[in-house]
Motif scaffolding. Structure first.
Motif, PDB file in Angstrom:
ATOM      1  N   SER A  84     -66.692   6.111  35.422  1.00 26.95           N
ATOM      2  CA  SER A  84     -66.640   5.766  36.851  1.00 26.95           C
ATOM      3  C   SER A  84     -67.928   6.156  37.555  1.00 26.95           C
ATOM      4  O   SER A  84     -68.601   7.129  37.223  1.00 26.95           O
ATOM      5  CB  SER A  84     -65.445   6.423  37.552  1.00 26.95           C
ATOM      6  OG  SER A  84     -65.749   6.698  38.896  1.00 26.95           O
ATOM      7  N   ASN A  85     -68.220   5.407  38.599  1.00 21.04           N
ATOM      8  CA  ASN A  85     -69.423   5.694  39.397  1.00 21.04           C
ATOM      9  C   ASN A  85     -69.203   6.834  40.385  1.00 21.04           C
ATOM     10  O   ASN A  85     -70.058   7.092  41.239  1.00 21.04           O
ATOM     11  CB  ASN A  85     -69.883   4.415  40.111  1.00 21.04           C
ATOM     12  CG  ASN A  85     -70.505   3.447  39.110  1.00 21.04           C
ATOM     13  OD1 ASN A  85     -71.410   3.808  38.370  1.00 21.04           O
ATOM     14  ND2 ASN A  85     -69.985   2.229  39.053  1.00 21.04           N
ATOM     15  N   LEU A  86     -68.070   7.521  40.250  1.00 22.39           N
ATOM     16  CA  LEU A  86     -67.914   8.782  40.994  1.00 22.39           C
ATOM     17  C   LEU A  86     -68.871   9.817  40.420  1.00 22.39           C
ATOM     18  O   LEU A  86     -69.152  10.829  41.049  1.00 22.39           O
ATOM     19  CB  LEU A  86     -66.474   9.309  40.851  1.00 22.39           C
ATOM     20  CG  LEU A  86     -65.378   8.486  41.527  1.00 22.39           C
ATOM     21  CD1 LEU A  86     -64.001   9.010  41.134  1.00 22.39           C
ATOM     22  CD2 LEU A  86     -65.554   8.534  43.047  1.00 22.39           C
ATOM     23  N   MET A 105     -89.142  -4.328  40.024  1.00 24.82           N
ATOM     24  CA  MET A 105     -88.399  -4.197  41.277  1.00 24.82           C
ATOM     25  C   MET A 105     -88.146  -2.703  41.551  1.00 24.82           C
ATOM     26  O   MET A 105     -88.482  -1.847  40.725  1.00 24.82           O
ATOM     27  CB  MET A 105     -87.081  -4.976  41.182  1.00 24.82           C
ATOM     28  CG  MET A 105     -87.251  -6.438  40.794  1.00 24.82           C
ATOM     29  SD  MET A 105     -88.053  -7.493  42.017  1.00 24.82           S
ATOM     30  CE  MET A 105     -86.689  -7.848  43.123  1.00 24.82           C
ATOM     31  N   ASP A 106     -87.513  -2.391  42.713  1.00 31.35           N
ATOM     32  CA  ASP A 106     -87.431  -0.985  43.129  1.00 31.35           C
ATOM     33  C   ASP A 106     -86.083  -0.295  42.874  1.00 31.35           C
ATOM     34  O   ASP A 106     -86.045   0.892  42.571  1.00 31.35           O
ATOM     35  CB  ASP A 106     -87.745  -0.854  44.629  1.00 31.35           C
ATOM     36  CG  ASP A 106     -89.193  -1.228  44.931  1.00 31.35           C
ATOM     37  OD1 ASP A 106     -90.030  -1.138  44.009  1.00 31.35           O
ATOM     38  OD2 ASP A 106     -89.471  -1.622  46.077  1.00 31.35           O
ATOM     39  N   LYS A 107     -84.977  -1.017  43.091  1.00 28.38           N
ATOM     40  CA  LYS A 107     -83.668  -0.362  42.925  1.00 28.38           C
ATOM     41  C   LYS A 107     -82.651  -1.308  42.305  1.00 28.38           C
ATOM     42  O   LYS A 107     -82.743  -2.526  42.461  1.00 28.38           O
ATOM     43  CB  LYS A 107     -83.148   0.138  44.271  1.00 28.38           C
ATOM     44  CG  LYS A 107     -83.907   1.375  44.746  1.00 28.38           C
ATOM     45  CD  LYS A 107     -83.028   2.386  45.434  1.00 28.38           C
ATOM     46  CE  LYS A 107     -83.822   3.680  45.580  1.00 28.38           C
ATOM     47  NZ  LYS A 107     -83.671   4.319  46.879  1.00 28.38           N
ATOM     48  N   VAL A 108     -81.673  -0.697  41.643  1.00 23.10           N
ATOM     49  CA  VAL A 108     -80.743  -1.459  40.800  1.00 23.10           C
ATOM     50  C   VAL A 108     -79.298  -1.215  41.227  1.00 23.10           C
ATOM     51  O   VAL A 108     -78.930  -0.078  41.528  1.00 23.10           O
ATOM     52  CB  VAL A 108     -80.887  -0.980  39.331  1.00 23.10           C
ATOM     53  CG1 VAL A 108     -79.965  -1.761  38.412  1.00 23.10           C
ATOM     54  CG2 VAL A 108     -82.325  -1.072  38.855  1.00 23.10           C
ATOM     55  N   PHE A 109     -78.483  -2.280  41.255  1.00 25.12           N
ATOM     56  CA  PHE A 109     -77.024  -2.136  41.365  1.00 25.12           C
ATOM     57  C   PHE A 109     -76.426  -2.755  40.108  1.00 25.12           C
ATOM     58  O   PHE A 109     -76.687  -3.921  39.805  1.00 25.12           O
ATOM     59  CB  PHE A 109     -76.481  -2.867  42.610  1.00 25.12           C
ATOM     60  CG  PHE A 109     -74.982  -2.895  42.656  1.00 25.12           C
ATOM     61  CD1 PHE A 109     -74.264  -1.810  43.135  1.00 25.12           C
ATOM     62  CD2 PHE A 109     -74.274  -3.991  42.173  1.00 25.12           C
ATOM     63  CE1 PHE A 109     -72.864  -1.822  43.151  1.00 25.12           C
ATOM     64  CE2 PHE A 109     -72.881  -4.015  42.176  1.00 25.12           C
ATOM     65  CZ  PHE A 109     -72.185  -2.920  42.668  1.00 25.12           C
ATOM     66  N   PHE A 110     -75.628  -1.994  39.373  1.00 26.32           N
ATOM     67  CA  PHE A 110     -75.045  -2.526  38.137  1.00 26.32           C
ATOM     68  C   PHE A 110     -73.640  -3.073  38.380  1.00 26.32           C
ATOM     69  O   PHE A 110     -72.837  -2.477  39.101  1.00 26.32           O
ATOM     70  CB  PHE A 110     -74.958  -1.435  37.063  1.00 26.32           C
ATOM     71  CG  PHE A 110     -76.297  -1.116  36.440  1.00 26.32           C
ATOM     72  CD1 PHE A 110     -77.017  -2.087  35.760  1.00 26.32           C
ATOM     73  CD2 PHE A 110     -76.836   0.156  36.549  1.00 26.32           C
ATOM     74  CE1 PHE A 110     -78.251  -1.795  35.191  1.00 26.32           C
ATOM     75  CE2 PHE A 110     -78.066   0.461  35.980  1.00 26.32           C
ATOM     76  CZ  PHE A 110     -78.776  -0.524  35.301  1.00 26.32           C
ATOM     77  N   CYS A 111     -73.355  -4.205  37.729  1.00 27.39           N
ATOM     78  CA  CYS A 111     -72.013  -4.786  37.773  1.00 27.39           C
ATOM     79  C   CYS A 111     -71.726  -5.345  36.380  1.00 27.39           C
ATOM     80  O   CYS A 111     -72.259  -4.805  35.404  1.00 27.39           O
ATOM     81  CB  CYS A 111     -71.935  -5.833  38.879  1.00 27.39           C
ATOM     82  SG  CYS A 111     -73.254  -7.062  38.784  1.00 27.39           S
ATOM     83  N   PRO A 283     -73.660   3.719  50.831  1.00 31.72           N
ATOM     84  CA  PRO A 283     -72.353   4.101  50.272  1.00 31.72           C
ATOM     85  C   PRO A 283     -71.202   3.404  51.008  1.00 31.72           C
ATOM     86  O   PRO A 283     -71.183   3.384  52.237  1.00 31.72           O
ATOM     87  CB  PRO A 283     -72.312   5.620  50.474  1.00 31.72           C
ATOM     88  CG  PRO A 283     -73.751   6.036  50.428  1.00 31.72           C
ATOM     89  CD  PRO A 283     -74.515   4.899  51.068  1.00 31.72           C
ATOM     90  N   GLY A 284     -70.304   2.814  50.230  1.00 32.13           N
ATOM     91  CA  GLY A 284     -69.158   2.114  50.805  1.00 32.13           C
ATOM     92  C   GLY A 284     -69.389   0.618  50.956  1.00 32.13           C
ATOM     93  O   GLY A 284     -68.441  -0.141  51.111  1.00 32.13           O
TER      94      GLY A 284
END
Ligand SMILES: Cc1ncc(COP(=O)(O)O)c(C=O)c1O
Length: 410
Positions: A84-86, A105-111, A283-284
């Motif tokens: 979990s990403n907690l 690139m500068d920042k990543v969101f994983f899915c 966040p959120g």
């Protein structure tokens, strides 16, 4: 043969049980694969197929890559597949570092998938449009594009057949003509916040963007404060001959979506962003339970390390030149069947005057897997590790299929 698969019994029984129990959203070919090695898949009856589909541009390292297998096994042996990403996990952190390195690139969101990566991009674009009390929510995408099957993604997809029976779709999305800059300009208004485009359209029929088109889009986005977003779900991860197609074109987007080959066959997706766009989601704002999962990220680290080394992209460029030459020779031999040859890197296509399915079936019966794209294109997206000898074999089989079609029409 793989004993676990063997235990399911003969091919026909597996197919019949699948037809009974799996929702009928796909029109599967009547084959069940049991194992693979290199660029070859083996079905449950032992027949071998040279694979120029690669799970639709997923299996970039082919089958049985030892480094990938060892990395995945290491995670399995440690006992934690998911946390979990907690909490932080080192595989996601390392994959993000490598992805930044190879994507610039500068920042990543994983899915977990391409559609999810595009959903994240659409949300990011809308939040960008709402910065500083703004109310911009218009997103321009392209006709014949494909961005996935979730609601945002099908709305972004500029093909009516994917919209039919599913409306109402997402509001404030409009479609420009691909490679037609004036058509994009005519759609930009005070509501527009972003433009989403595939640098090489995949499902739409293997259509590369013209460099001038992407350069102009970049300039327009800078002038009008719009986000330029590239969907590199299919053309990214080395397929264009560089880690990402933006590097092949020299036009850098603000947001890049990635999936398919990201983790070498384990489901994974990512949205990466640079500059202002990298700081928008807080966040959120967005989340995915499985995003950055340890198993997937260990696969991503192997793929990204391979891309960072550079030799894989060099190989793609060499194989692309070799393959294109052979396809052009085929086109010259069968001008009435092969209307056009196009693509970049190892994302190549032949536009046909005959239904692609006839060629796909003819190739399959001769032990070659190829796919179609759009209505009239034969698509080649082999593993990036493909060799000259395998390209010769594949082109030889397509030659045989074309010869038999040509003799039938005489
Ligand atoms: C360019 C592009 N974007 C998005 C998607 C959707 O990816 P997924 O099926 O992983 O959701 C695809 C799938 O083919 C694609 O080619």
């Amino acid at each position: 043969m793989n004993k676990a698969i063997d235990a399911y019994g003969p091919m026909q029984r597996i197919i019949e049980e699948g037809q009974r129990d799996i929702m009928h959203t796909y029109a599967q070919f009547p084959v069940v694969f049991a194992s693979g090695h290199g660029r070859t898949l083996v079905d449950t009856e032992g027949k071998e197929y040279l694979d120029f589909v690669a799970g639709i541009a997923v299996n970039a390292l082919g089958y049985g890559d030892e480094t990938l297998a060892a990395a995945l096994k290491h995670v399995i042996d440690n006992g934690v597949l998911h946390c979990s990403n907690l909490y932080w996990n080192p595989y996601a952190v390392n994959a993000a570092k490598l992805l930044k390195l190879v994507s610039g690139m500068d920042k990543v969101f994983f899915c977990n998938s391409g559609a999810e990566a595009n959903e994240a991009a659409l949300k990011l674009a809308r939040k960008f449009g709402h910065l500083d009390g703004g109310h911009r929510s218009g997103i321009i995408t392209m006709e014949h594009s494909f961005h996935g099957r979730t609601y945002g993604a099908i709305t972004a997809t500029g093909q009516a057949k994917y919209h039919k029976d599913f409306d109402p779709l997402l509001p404030h999305i409009s479609y420009a003509v691909f490679n037609d800059f004036e058509s994009v300009c005519s759609l930009v208004d005070d509501d527009t916040c972003a433009i989403l485009v595939e640098p090489i359209q995949g499902e739409g029929g293997i259509i590369p963007a013209e460099k001038e088109f992407l350069v102009s889009l970049r300039k327009l986005c800078d002038e009008k404060n719009l986000l330029l977003m590239f969907d590199e779900v299919q053309c990214g991860m080395g397929r264009s001959g560089m880690p990402f197609a933006w590097q092949t074109y020299g036009v850098k987007p603000d947001v890049l979506t990635i999936a398919k080959a990201l983790a070498g066959g384990v489901p994974a997706g990512a949205m990466v962003a640079s500059g202002v766009a990298a700081e928008i989601l807080q966040p959120g704002d967005h989340a995915a339970t499985f995003g950055g999962n340890l198993l997937a990220m260990s696969g991503a680290c192997v793929m990204l390390e391979r891309l960072a080394e550079g030799t894989l992209c060099d190989h793609v460029q060499a194989m692309s030149a070799y393959f294109l030459k052979a396809l052009h020779a085929l086109q010259a031999k069968y001008p009435s069947i092969a209307v056009d040859v196009r693509g970049l890197g190892l994302m190549l296509g032949i536009q046909l005057s005959v239904p692609p399915r006839t060629v796909v079936d003819g190739a399959m019966s001769r032990g070659l897997l190829v796919a179609s794209a759009g209505y009239d294109v034969l698509r080649f997206v082999p593993p990036l590790t493909v060799t000259e000898g395998e390209i010769d074999r594949a082109v030889g089989i397509i030659d045989e299929v074309f010869a038999s079609l040509a003799s039938q029409s005489e």
